[in-house]
Design a protein around this motif. Sequence first.
Motif, mmCIF file in Angstrom:
data_model
loop_
_atom_site.group_PDB
_atom_site.id
_atom_site.type_symbol
_atom_site.label_atom_id
_atom_site.label_comp_id
_atom_site.label_asym_id
_atom_site.label_seq_id
_atom_site.Cartn_x
_atom_site.Cartn_y
_atom_site.Cartn_z
ATOM 1 N N ALA A 142 0.826 -1.204 0.000
ATOM 2 C CA ALA A 142 0.000 0.000 0.000
ATOM 3 C C ALA A 142 0.863 1.259 0.000
ATOM 4 C CB ALA A 142 -0.923 -0.004 1.219
ATOM 5 N N GLY A 143 2.000 1.197 0.678
ATOM 6 C CA GLY A 143 2.892 2.342 0.716
ATOM 7 C C GLY A 143 3.802 2.447 -0.491
ATOM 8 N N ASN A 144 3.592 1.588 -1.456
ATOM 9 C CA ASN A 144 4.344 1.618 -2.724
ATOM 10 C C ASN A 144 5.842 1.384 -2.526
ATOM 11 O OD1 ASN A 144 4.095 1.755 -5.544
ATOM 12 N ND2 ASN A 144 4.883 3.850 -5.567
ATOM 13 N N VAL A 145 6.172 0.615 -1.507
ATOM 14 C CA VAL A 145 7.572 0.202 -1.329
ATOM 15 C C VAL A 145 7.797 -1.111 -2.053
ATOM 16 C CG1 VAL A 145 9.337 -0.481 0.342
ATOM 17 C CG2 VAL A 145 7.779 1.409 0.869
ATOM 18 N N LEU A 146 6.837 -2.029 -1.945
ATOM 19 C CA LEU A 146 6.857 -3.284 -2.691
ATOM 20 C C LEU A 146 5.741 -3.261 -3.734
ATOM 21 C CD1 LEU A 146 7.332 -6.185 -0.076
ATOM 22 C CD2 LEU A 146 9.055 -5.185 -1.589
ATOM 23 N N VAL A 147 5.953 -3.977 -4.827
ATOM 24 C CA VAL A 147 4.905 -4.169 -5.830
ATOM 25 C C VAL A 147 4.754 -5.660 -6.076
ATOM 26 C CG1 VAL A 147 5.272 -1.943 -6.959
ATOM 27 C CG2 VAL A 147 6.583 -3.923 -7.709
ATOM 28 N N VAL A 148 3.543 -6.068 -6.339
ATOM 29 C CA VAL A 148 3.291 -7.478 -6.649
ATOM 30 C C VAL A 148 3.813 -7.761 -8.057
ATOM 31 C CG1 VAL A 148 1.528 -9.256 -6.941
ATOM 32 C CG2 VAL A 148 1.286 -7.528 -5.137
ATOM 33 N N ASP A 149 4.556 -8.845 -8.189
ATOM 34 C CA ASP A 149 5.175 -9.184 -9.468
ATOM 35 C C ASP A 149 5.004 -10.678 -9.718
ATOM 36 O OD1 ASP A 149 6.680 -9.403 -11.740
ATOM 37 O OD2 ASP A 149 8.609 -8.957 -10.815
ATOM 38 N N GLY A 150 3.901 -11.045 -10.410
ATOM 39 C CA GLY A 150 3.648 -12.468 -10.678
ATOM 40 C C GLY A 150 3.419 -13.220 -9.383
ATOM 41 N N GLU A 151 4.245 -14.243 -9.144
ATOM 42 C CA GLU A 151 4.138 -15.071 -7.941
ATOM 43 C C GLU A 151 5.053 -14.575 -6.832
ATOM 44 O OE1 GLU A 151 1.913 -17.536 -7.645
ATOM 45 O OE2 GLU A 151 1.250 -16.975 -9.648
#
Length: 1002
Positions: A322-331
Amino acid sequence: MSIHAVSPLFVGRARELAALGDALVRARSGVSSTALVGGEAGVGKTRLIKEFTAHRAGDALVLVGGCLELGTEGLPFAPFTAVLRGLVRELGRDGVTALVPGGSSRGLARLLPEFGEPGKDGAEARARLFEQVLGLLERLAEERPVVLIVEDAHWADRSTRDLLTFLVRYQRTAARLLIVVTYRTDELHRTHPLRPLLAELGRVEWVTRTELRRLTRREAVALAAGILEREPSPADMDLIYARSEGNPLFVEALLNEAGAGEALPESLRDLLLASVERLPEETQELLRVASAGGQRIEHDLLSAVARLDESSLSRALRPAVAGNVLVVDGEGYGFRHALIREALHDDLLPGEHTRLHTRYAEALESDLSILPAPRGAIELAHHWHSAHDSTWALVSAWRAAGEARKSTAYDEQLRMLSRVLELWDQVPDAAERIGCDRIDVLRQTATVAHQAGEYERSIALASAALDELDYDADPIRAALLLRQRGLTRYDLSRPGNVEDLRQAAALVPDDQLKLRGQVLESLARMLHRPEERSERQATARLAMEIGHAVGDARVEAHAMISLTWGHACYADMDQQLEAFAQARRIAYRDDAYNALMRCAISESDALEGSGQHERAAQVARDGVEGAVQYGLARTSGTFLSINLAEPLVSLGRWDEALQAIEQALDLAPPAPYRASLQGLATDIALARGHFDRAEQLLGSSRSVLSRGNYRDQTVLPHLCREVQLLVARGQLNEAVEMAARALETRDLVSSPRYSWPVLVTFAQLVWAVVPSTQLLEVVAPSGRAPSGGGASLGALARLALSLLPGLRKIGWDLGAEGDLQHAQRLTFSALTGPETPLDGASEPVAWQFEAWDLAVGAWGALRQPYAEARCLVGAAQAALASGDRQGAAARLVRARELARELGATPLLEQLDVFARRARIAGSGGGSDEGGDGQPLGLTAREQEVLREVTNGRSNREVAEVLFISVKTVSVHVSNILAKMGVSTRGEAAATAHRLRLFDLEP
């Protein structure tokens, strides 16, 4: 009021976005290209690519793969593995397999285990993998435009860089393919391996290179307004722009910090970590764990290392996403920006760093299937090494080297094996741990260094292992190491290669038949000198017998090819052709593609050497098609293109030959292959009078040949072209001096097939310099007293005549095997005279008439029109000198027909002048020359002056010979230059020599 973490507005990149859009428009129309997009970290490369794919890609198939950082190195083939995995998800494994050329996807198994077990290793394995990836892109682009995006190329390992280079260089074979490559410019230090690659690709015609700049203040204000949903105050913007210096990532981060009501961070590190430090403590801890796993981490691996259940893991992850530090990338998950991960990882305490990498290593040890091969094994090795556990770092590096070998990631394999050697002394039981002692590791590392192109290192490693070995106690390993060093020395043209192989053969015990066959086959290939011919045949025959006995089809096929070539007899080809056919059948049994290609190369070369040009061209053409099928078009295929173009040149099918040459050059073949292809194009350019083009091609070939030691088949044809171009340019002194040096320094006896054209070229040079009326008594002496005409020859003509004794000695000592060499010998004889002086009753003119006609007949039988036409000139001269004007006219007519069909302009000019000077009507040259019959409108006196100029005399020397003033000579020379349409005395002399103005008098 909300604050966006990332601006919804795309600011300041309109020009770059339009350029990518234009490139895709061109790709849609069939013009493929590559765009290299660079910029510092945070400047907006990824955002540009996302905007392009979201709003400009349309119906194009977008394939995205990123290079993954692992410590200081990238993972082998990471972006292409990601692309392939995405295609399998979309099309299914069978769907992808159906698109691979040849219908076999075993090569792709080196990138993705879903395609089964890879095919056999070998010299051609990597080439086939590269061809299959390109072929897959070609097939995909047939359906719709393809955009291949490779991100973060600054992290690319060597294998990835090699495949990327291959795809860019050969992408024009795939219509509708756009390749986009991004990289960080601030990472490219002086020795960074991407720097030379970017420079190399930047020279490719269809590659563009763009560097994203920082934002202007106005653009930064627009970016800030998009984030804040309002115009920032001038004071805030002054501070933010000064701190960010226009870097979009830093503008966004500073605005987010300012919007949170906190003081702006003092350092870049603090700025990057500020967004992390506002997150819950459990989320911060999870991000620290994730930072040790790299830029992208799989969900299952993060779960195992964090030691959290699914509920706790999700609770800790959600604020980071939510804080845009991590992004979901596939699995899995990726950090929004690599700089954030780097800051987190650098912030780890030493003990924390070791503990985290140990946890990663233990998680992977318990279940390596969490990551696909070879990534899992390589990451495991990285984590044990980063955890400073020498024992497991060594063991895991050894395993990772084995996985890298399956993927033909030779550079990564070399790095892992080198790590094993570095750690060896730190692990007392290293040999027991990996089941291999240090000498074996040295041997394997030497082999891989050779495959990776690190030839010097390979020799050093093999030599180090040999220094530690007792040859008597351990003959097998000594033989293996000597073979490896011998093969590498051979590739480097270093002395000692044959001696290494001979010693290896002597060391192999009798019960080690398979190894003995491999060593003997390698030795047979290296025995090239004439005095080694019997050894070559005996060695190849024994290797073939052993290969058959142990079922090693590769050794048997290669040895049969070497044995057949050792028998090389151009006069009797039937036995050779049957042997080549048998070698081909053997190679087919074991899918020995390298042997199949070598068979096509050797057979087409043998046919060309025997003068069977049509059959040679067909075998080579079939071989080129086979190379495409086997995935070897850019290696063996381009070599076979040389063997296709050569017989086409011989047959006078020059336009067809040029087409084959251009198609091969479009594939950017290795430099030696390119030089040979350009050499054949040079032959055509010289014959057609395209001298500037010939000079350009010859210069390119010269630069390649100057950097290595090449065999006669490459060096001697190049020597002929050098001399011919000098003659065409009127640089006769340089041509004669070059020929004289070659006669003194080169071995022109060992390779008759390539020596005969040199001897003929040098003899033609003598004829170009010395007037035929004075040369005839020298080349065909009748036993009568000479007329003494040689006393009036200039210095250049005397120097040229001095070449004849050496030429004649070599020519009459040199054997002539087969119809082609026989035709060359007949031509040489007509140019240089009979082996023994004629008896007193024989007329030199009559002898020469017969000699030229014999040469004409030989070339006609071989269907070589250019050589036939050139000999017809000599035959016409001899016929005219003997009083047979009708015979001369008939020969001129035939020569003109051949020259006109070939477009051989210089030869046509020579024939026209001959016809006019000899006043032979009906030959195509006309006979209306003016009142005195002088060529080119020259007066009798001007022709006398030109004759002396052509002999190399200065104006003063001409004046002395003709008993006129120097001023008068100067006037005549000016008139001659004007009438001939040339600007220098050298050009006038070259034209006179080319047209044989002084050789054509009845």
